[in-house]
Design a protein around this motif. Sequence first.
Motif, PDB file in Angstrom:
ATOM      1  N   ALA A  45       0.872  -1.163   0.000  1.00 29.00           N
ATOM      2  CA  ALA A  45       0.000   0.000   0.000  1.00 29.00           C
ATOM      3  C   ALA A  45       0.912   1.217   0.000  1.00 29.00           C
ATOM      4  N   THR A  48       1.217   6.608  -3.457  1.00 32.63           N
ATOM      5  CA  THR A  48       1.132   6.672  -4.911  1.00 32.63           C
ATOM      6  C   THR A  48       0.753   5.304  -5.448  1.00 32.63           C
ATOM      7  N   ARG A  49      -0.367   5.230  -6.102  1.00 28.40           N
ATOM      8  CA  ARG A  49      -0.849   3.953  -6.638  1.00 28.40           C
ATOM      9  C   ARG A  49       0.161   3.344  -7.598  1.00 28.40           C
ATOM     10  N   VAL A  53       1.828  -0.446  -7.482  1.00 29.79           N
ATOM     11  CA  VAL A  53       1.675  -1.383  -8.599  1.00 29.79           C
ATOM     12  C   VAL A  53       3.041  -1.870  -9.066  1.00 29.79           C
ATOM     13  N   ALA A  63      -1.171  -4.849  -5.203  1.00 31.53           N
ATOM     14  CA  ALA A  63      -1.192  -3.433  -4.854  1.00 31.53           C
ATOM     15  C   ALA A  63      -2.533  -3.163  -4.176  1.00 31.53           C
ATOM     16  N   ALA A  65      -5.572  -1.242  -2.298  1.00 30.03           N
ATOM     17  CA  ALA A  65      -6.218   0.062  -2.425  1.00 30.03           C
ATOM     18  C   ALA A  65      -6.345   0.767  -1.083  1.00 30.03           C
ATOM     19  N   SER A  66      -6.262   0.013   0.026  1.00 30.81           N
ATOM     20  CA  SER A  66      -6.421   0.620   1.349  1.00 30.81           C
ATOM     21  C   SER A  66      -5.515  -0.074   2.355  1.00 30.81           C
TER      22      SER A  66
END
Length: 325
Positions: A45, A48-49, A53, A63, A65-66
């Motif tokens: 986590a 930056t997404r 990833v 990856a 999301a939370s």
Amino acid sequence: MTNQGTPCPAERTARRHVGFVGAGKVGTTLGRYFLSRSIPVSGYASRTRASAVEAAELTGSRAFASLAELVRESDLIFITAPDSVIASVAHELAASGAPLAGATICHCSGALTAEELAPLRAAGASVGSAHPLLAVSDKTGPLDAMAYAFFTVEGDPAARECLAALLDMCGNRHRAINPADKTRYHAAAVFLSNLAVGLYGEGFRLLEDCGFAPEEARSAASSLIMGNARAVVERGCQAALTGPAERLDTRTIERHLAALGPDARNLYARLSLCCANIAARKHPDRDYQPLKERLRSALDARGTLDARSADEEETPTTPQDRSLL
């Protein structure tokens, strides 16, 4: 021996999925390293997404999301964020609604203690820190150096046990460190790593002033740097020390001081004082005091040394200090 049906710490750790909050150089490299040692990585986590990833792709993991989702899928979590945000990440994680009871959560700062994670302890997690004595400069680089990295660990007993078992499985040497010593420990690491790079940079600059191209300077100095580092690690500073300060070659030192600009002269004098102190212990029959006084006089107001620190013994004066060497 363990009781029948009760797994030992290493066996429990082998079944744990390791997750990371932070997908930079340290987090990604550790994930790749654990995976290479057959330790499952749940994923990342990150603020930056894209970085989460990328790290997930490099480790064959997810990856998330939370933070709550990461916690639910992980048993051991490393916070590999910058030191300045570790406390805020801990507060955010504690407020995420994730099931923290029974989890083990650690950070990888060399300067901060596990107390940065106190909100997570209050939520039922066991907290600690694990710091590798290694400079990580590339998240996709070879893992060879990580295999030889020494780790220091501290924190809650359960967290230390978990981290020790994990590092034992990886084959890395480690030791517990007193939380009160972490600032000095981290200063030692900076001396041995970052400040050494600054010193090399000054040496390369002087070679370039003599007409060397940058690549040529690095190539020419490689055997000097590597040979000296090897001698220090294998035989210690006293045995490895050479040069004009050890030889009491005051004439050469005077010529060096005259040839250098103010900043380089201060650095040269300050480090030569350190060398003179080591040399005095190596050669107790020689009088290094006149050399030390000359070097002190070479320091201008910006580089003035505290007389006590310049003359400090290399050997610490307390058992607690000695444990850091």
